[in-house]
Design a protein around this motif. Sequence first.
Motif, PDB file in Angstrom:
ATOM      1  N   ASP A  19     117.520 -58.617  87.779  1.00 30.59           N
ATOM      2  CA  ASP A  19     118.537 -59.637  88.038  1.00 30.59           C
ATOM      3  C   ASP A  19     118.206 -60.939  87.319  1.00 30.59           C
ATOM      4  O   ASP A  19     117.057 -61.428  87.369  1.00 30.59           O
ATOM      5  CB  ASP A  19     118.656 -59.918  89.540  1.00 30.59           C
ATOM      6  CG  ASP A  19     119.339 -58.776  90.272  1.00 30.59           C
ATOM      7  OD1 ASP A  19     119.976 -57.948  89.589  1.00 30.59           O
ATOM      8  OD2 ASP A  19     119.243 -58.714  91.508  1.00 30.59           O
ATOM      9  N   GLY A  20     119.213 -61.497  86.679  1.00 25.63           N
ATOM     10  CA  GLY A  20     119.052 -62.779  85.994  1.00 25.63           C
ATOM     11  C   GLY A  20     118.401 -62.686  84.635  1.00 25.63           C
ATOM     12  O   GLY A  20     118.232 -63.699  83.954  1.00 25.63           O
ATOM     13  N   ARG A  21     118.031 -61.479  84.207  1.00 27.79           N
ATOM     14  CA  ARG A  21     117.374 -61.313  82.907  1.00 27.79           C
ATOM     15  C   ARG A  21     118.310 -60.607  81.933  1.00 27.79           C
ATOM     16  O   ARG A  21     119.297 -59.992  82.306  1.00 27.79           O
ATOM     17  CB  ARG A  21     116.085 -60.492  83.079  1.00 27.79           C
ATOM     18  CG  ARG A  21     115.093 -61.085  84.056  1.00 27.79           C
ATOM     19  CD  ARG A  21     114.479 -62.367  83.536  1.00 27.79           C
ATOM     20  NE  ARG A  21     113.693 -62.125  82.332  1.00 27.79           N
ATOM     21  CZ  ARG A  21     112.431 -61.739  82.359  1.00 27.79           C
ATOM     22  NH1 ARG A  21     111.796 -61.574  83.523  1.00 27.79           N
ATOM     23  NH2 ARG A  21     111.773 -61.562  81.230  1.00 27.79           N
ATOM     24  N   ARG A  22     117.989 -60.678  80.657  1.00 21.00           N
ATOM     25  CA  ARG A  22     118.788 -60.031  79.626  1.00 21.00           C
ATOM     26  C   ARG A  22     117.853 -59.467  78.565  1.00 21.00           C
ATOM     27  O   ARG A  22     116.902 -60.137  78.135  1.00 21.00           O
ATOM     28  CB  ARG A  22     119.765 -61.022  78.997  1.00 21.00           C
ATOM     29  CG  ARG A  22     120.687 -60.402  77.947  1.00 21.00           C
ATOM     30  CD  ARG A  22     121.781 -61.380  77.536  1.00 21.00           C
ATOM     31  NE  ARG A  22     121.222 -62.594  76.957  1.00 21.00           N
ATOM     32  CZ  ARG A  22     121.936 -63.684  76.703  1.00 21.00           C
ATOM     33  NH1 ARG A  22     123.212 -63.723  77.016  1.00 21.00           N
ATOM     34  NH2 ARG A  22     121.358 -64.741  76.159  1.00 21.00           N
ATOM     35  N   ALA A  23     118.116 -58.251  78.130  1.00 16.25           N
ATOM     36  CA  ALA A  23     117.296 -57.613  77.093  1.00 16.25           C
ATOM     37  C   ALA A  23     118.100 -57.550  75.795  1.00 16.25           C
ATOM     38  O   ALA A  23     119.313 -57.347  75.813  1.00 16.25           O
ATOM     39  CB  ALA A  23     116.905 -56.208  77.525  1.00 16.25           C
ATOM     40  N   LEU A  35     122.066 -55.762  70.116  1.00  9.43           N
ATOM     41  CA  LEU A  35     122.755 -55.340  71.334  1.00  9.43           C
ATOM     42  C   LEU A  35     122.079 -56.027  72.506  1.00  9.43           C
ATOM     43  O   LEU A  35     120.873 -55.881  72.719  1.00  9.43           O
ATOM     44  CB  LEU A  35     122.684 -53.816  71.518  1.00  9.43           C
ATOM     45  CG  LEU A  35     123.372 -53.289  72.781  1.00  9.43           C
ATOM     46  CD1 LEU A  35     124.896 -53.308  72.603  1.00  9.43           C
ATOM     47  CD2 LEU A  35     122.915 -51.868  73.115  1.00  9.43           C
ATOM     48  N   ARG A  36     122.855 -56.815  73.250  1.00 11.25           N
ATOM     49  CA  ARG A  36     122.318 -57.508  74.422  1.00 11.25           C
ATOM     50  C   ARG A  36     122.768 -56.784  75.678  1.00 11.25           C
ATOM     51  O   ARG A  36     123.948 -56.443  75.832  1.00 11.25           O
ATOM     52  CB  ARG A  36     122.790 -58.962  74.443  1.00 11.25           C
ATOM     53  CG  ARG A  36     122.157 -59.823  73.352  1.00 11.25           C
ATOM     54  CD  ARG A  36     122.729 -61.222  73.342  1.00 11.25           C
ATOM     55  NE  ARG A  36     124.120 -61.225  72.896  1.00 11.25           N
ATOM     56  CZ  ARG A  36     124.906 -62.287  72.924  1.00 11.25           C
ATOM     57  NH1 ARG A  36     124.438 -63.436  73.384  1.00 11.25           N
ATOM     58  NH2 ARG A  36     126.146 -62.220  72.490  1.00 11.25           N
ATOM     59  N   VAL A  37     121.821 -56.541  76.592  1.00  8.87           N
ATOM     60  CA  VAL A  37     122.083 -55.828  77.844  1.00  8.87           C
ATOM     61  C   VAL A  37     121.791 -56.760  79.005  1.00  8.87           C
ATOM     62  O   VAL A  37     120.672 -57.283  79.123  1.00  8.87           O
ATOM     63  CB  VAL A  37     121.209 -54.558  77.962  1.00  8.87           C
ATOM     64  CG1 VAL A  37     121.581 -53.776  79.231  1.00  8.87           C
ATOM     65  CG2 VAL A  37     121.375 -53.671  76.726  1.00  8.87           C
ATOM     66  N   LYS A  43     126.877 -54.355  77.976  1.00 10.31           N
ATOM     67  CA  LYS A  43     126.224 -54.228  76.676  1.00 10.31           C
ATOM     68  C   LYS A  43     127.143 -54.796  75.602  1.00 10.31           C
ATOM     69  O   LYS A  43     128.293 -54.352  75.462  1.00 10.31           O
ATOM     70  CB  LYS A  43     125.910 -52.760  76.392  1.00 10.31           C
ATOM     71  CG  LYS A  43     124.973 -52.146  77.438  1.00 10.31           C
ATOM     72  CD  LYS A  43     124.805 -50.646  77.257  1.00 10.31           C
ATOM     73  CE  LYS A  43     123.894 -50.076  78.354  1.00 10.31           C
ATOM     74  NZ  LYS A  43     123.730 -48.618  78.269  1.00 10.31           N
ATOM     75  N   THR A  44     126.623 -55.789  74.849  1.00 11.46           N
ATOM     76  CA  THR A  44     127.455 -56.507  73.891  1.00 11.46           C
ATOM     77  C   THR A  44     126.786 -56.529  72.524  1.00 11.46           C
ATOM     78  O   THR A  44     125.606 -56.873  72.397  1.00 11.46           O
ATOM     79  CB  THR A  44     127.684 -57.959  74.360  1.00 11.46           C
ATOM     80  OG1 THR A  44     128.233 -57.947  75.671  1.00 11.46           O
ATOM     81  CG2 THR A  44     128.644 -58.673  73.413  1.00 11.46           C
ATOM     82  N   PHE A  45     127.563 -56.163  71.499  1.00  9.84           N
ATOM     83  CA  PHE A  45     127.072 -56.232  70.123  1.00  9.84           C
ATOM     84  C   PHE A  45     127.216 -57.672  69.600  1.00  9.84           C
ATOM     85  O   PHE A  45     128.198 -58.372  69.908  1.00  9.84           O
ATOM     86  CB  PHE A  45     127.878 -55.309  69.210  1.00  9.84           C
ATOM     87  CG  PHE A  45     127.622 -53.850  69.431  1.00  9.84           C
ATOM     88  CD1 PHE A  45     126.386 -53.294  69.114  1.00  9.84           C
ATOM     89  CD2 PHE A  45     128.619 -53.022  69.915  1.00  9.84           C
ATOM     90  CE1 PHE A  45     126.147 -51.939  69.290  1.00  9.84           C
ATOM     91  CE2 PHE A  45     128.392 -51.670  70.100  1.00  9.84           C
ATOM     92  CZ  PHE A  45     127.158 -51.120  69.788  1.00  9.84           C
ATOM     93  N   SER A  46     126.262 -58.078  68.785  1.00 14.18           N
ATOM     94  CA  SER A  46     126.343 -59.379  68.104  1.00 14.18           C
ATOM     95  C   SER A  46     125.615 -59.277  66.775  1.00 14.18           C
ATOM     96  O   SER A  46     124.873 -58.316  66.524  1.00 14.18           O
ATOM     97  CB  SER A  46     125.730 -60.492  68.956  1.00 14.18           C
ATOM     98  OG  SER A  46     124.345 -60.241  69.189  1.00 14.18           O
ATOM     99  N   CYS A  47     125.851 -60.267  65.941  1.00 13.61           N
ATOM    100  CA  CYS A  47     125.166 -60.313  64.644  1.00 13.61           C
ATOM    101  C   CYS A  47     124.484 -61.672  64.512  1.00 13.61           C
ATOM    102  O   CYS A  47     125.146 -62.707  64.620  1.00 13.61           O
ATOM    103  CB  CYS A  47     126.169 -60.097  63.506  1.00 13.61           C
ATOM    104  SG  CYS A  47     125.408 -60.117  61.862  1.00 13.61           S
TER     105      CYS A  47
END
Length: 451
Positions: A19-23, A35-37, A43-47
């Motif tokens: 909880d509260g974290r992001r990988a 890819l951020r989870v 799950k979101t793609f970014s560049c």
Amino acid sequence: MPRINFTKKAIDSLPIPPDGRRATYTDNKVQGLELRVTSKGTKTFSCQRWIKATGRPERVTLGRYPGMTIEQARKHALQVSSAIADGNNPAEVQRQLRGEPTFEDLFADYMKRHSIPRKRTWREDQRNYDRHLAPTLGRRKLSSLARKDFAQVHSAISKTAPAHANKVLALCSVVFSWAIGAGVWDGQNPAASIKKNQVRSRDRFLQHHELPRFFQSLAAEPSDTARDFFLACLLTGARRANVLAMRWDQLDLGEGVWRIPDTKNGEPQLVTLASQLVSVLEGRWQSASSPWVFPGSGKTGHYQEPRKGWERILARAQALGIVKALATAEAWEDSLVNEAAELALTRPHHVQQRYTVEIERHGLDPESFALANLRIHDLRRTLGSWQARHGASLAIIGKSLNHKSVQSTAIYARLDIDPVRDSVTRAVDNLLAAGGLSELGEVVPFDRSRS
């Protein structure tokens, strides 16, 4: 930041952070693709790319997985990297991505500028888009669409309607071809070169033994508009759309001629009217209050959707088949035959319920008495088939049905209306006789000897 090969299996198996974290994970194939989870499983793609002008990295959000596929994310990441390398501002790149037209936008443009102004079948284009394309492809950016996306749509429709799947695929290809030609799309046509289904030419028409039940079912139709419409389809062999839009100012009942100003093949057509149909049309004319022969309450002003009436006719025909089979198997008295036939014509869905025991005892399959797969368009084919059965040449049949082909068009053009009239009249006389009728509207006694 872990580097992994972005595959569906790998992404689906990634652990959910606390909880509260992001990988964040980096793709090992396309530089800068991440890819951020989140702790909620999003799950979101970014560049992420380094900007020389600012001396710091910038991240451009691409889209969420799995709505955006891995292939699409990689394609967008390469576009972002290329744009930034050319000196463009990342915020401007993001706006360009968001402003790219969707397939929905392209299709709307196609309908407005091409289909509606130029195609008589534009409503069919819209229906096919709404039903088969909008749910899955409508909101997709054009650059994200690939050949496999259209192949998947084609494959899904093919499971139940192979011929229709080919039509939808052809529509997609036409939309992109138009867009390329009109200069509104500078990419490739992703719907081109996809293998279509092999579909046999349809040769269904009303057979001799089916005609009595069909005509009895037709005569029992409570809607005179539906009844006369289907009769006109059968006895003229004209296309459904033309019969629906038949106008009184196109008819010369005295001469028995209907002039269709605009047909599917782009040429006017002169249709001969059998005397039996002229009688029906004269009856409608006496009470006509509309320019349309078959008026309706919709926007067009004419009858538009005959499908429910068609289903009622087929249901009555099936019920009559069940009654006839039972009457023959059990040697019913005439009174019971007449009672059951009346039930079949007025409450066809109750026939199977009422005679369930008898049907099972004789091992009858109710579906075997249906006019299997008979479609409205098959009425058009029926007239041509009966013309051929009674000696009409292919040229005469082609003229009657307004067929157009490279080989026979010149022959059709030289034909006079008189031999066409003779052929249609003979076909209609024999067709009605086979159905147990000599004049339209005549009530025919139920004959158990007919199959």
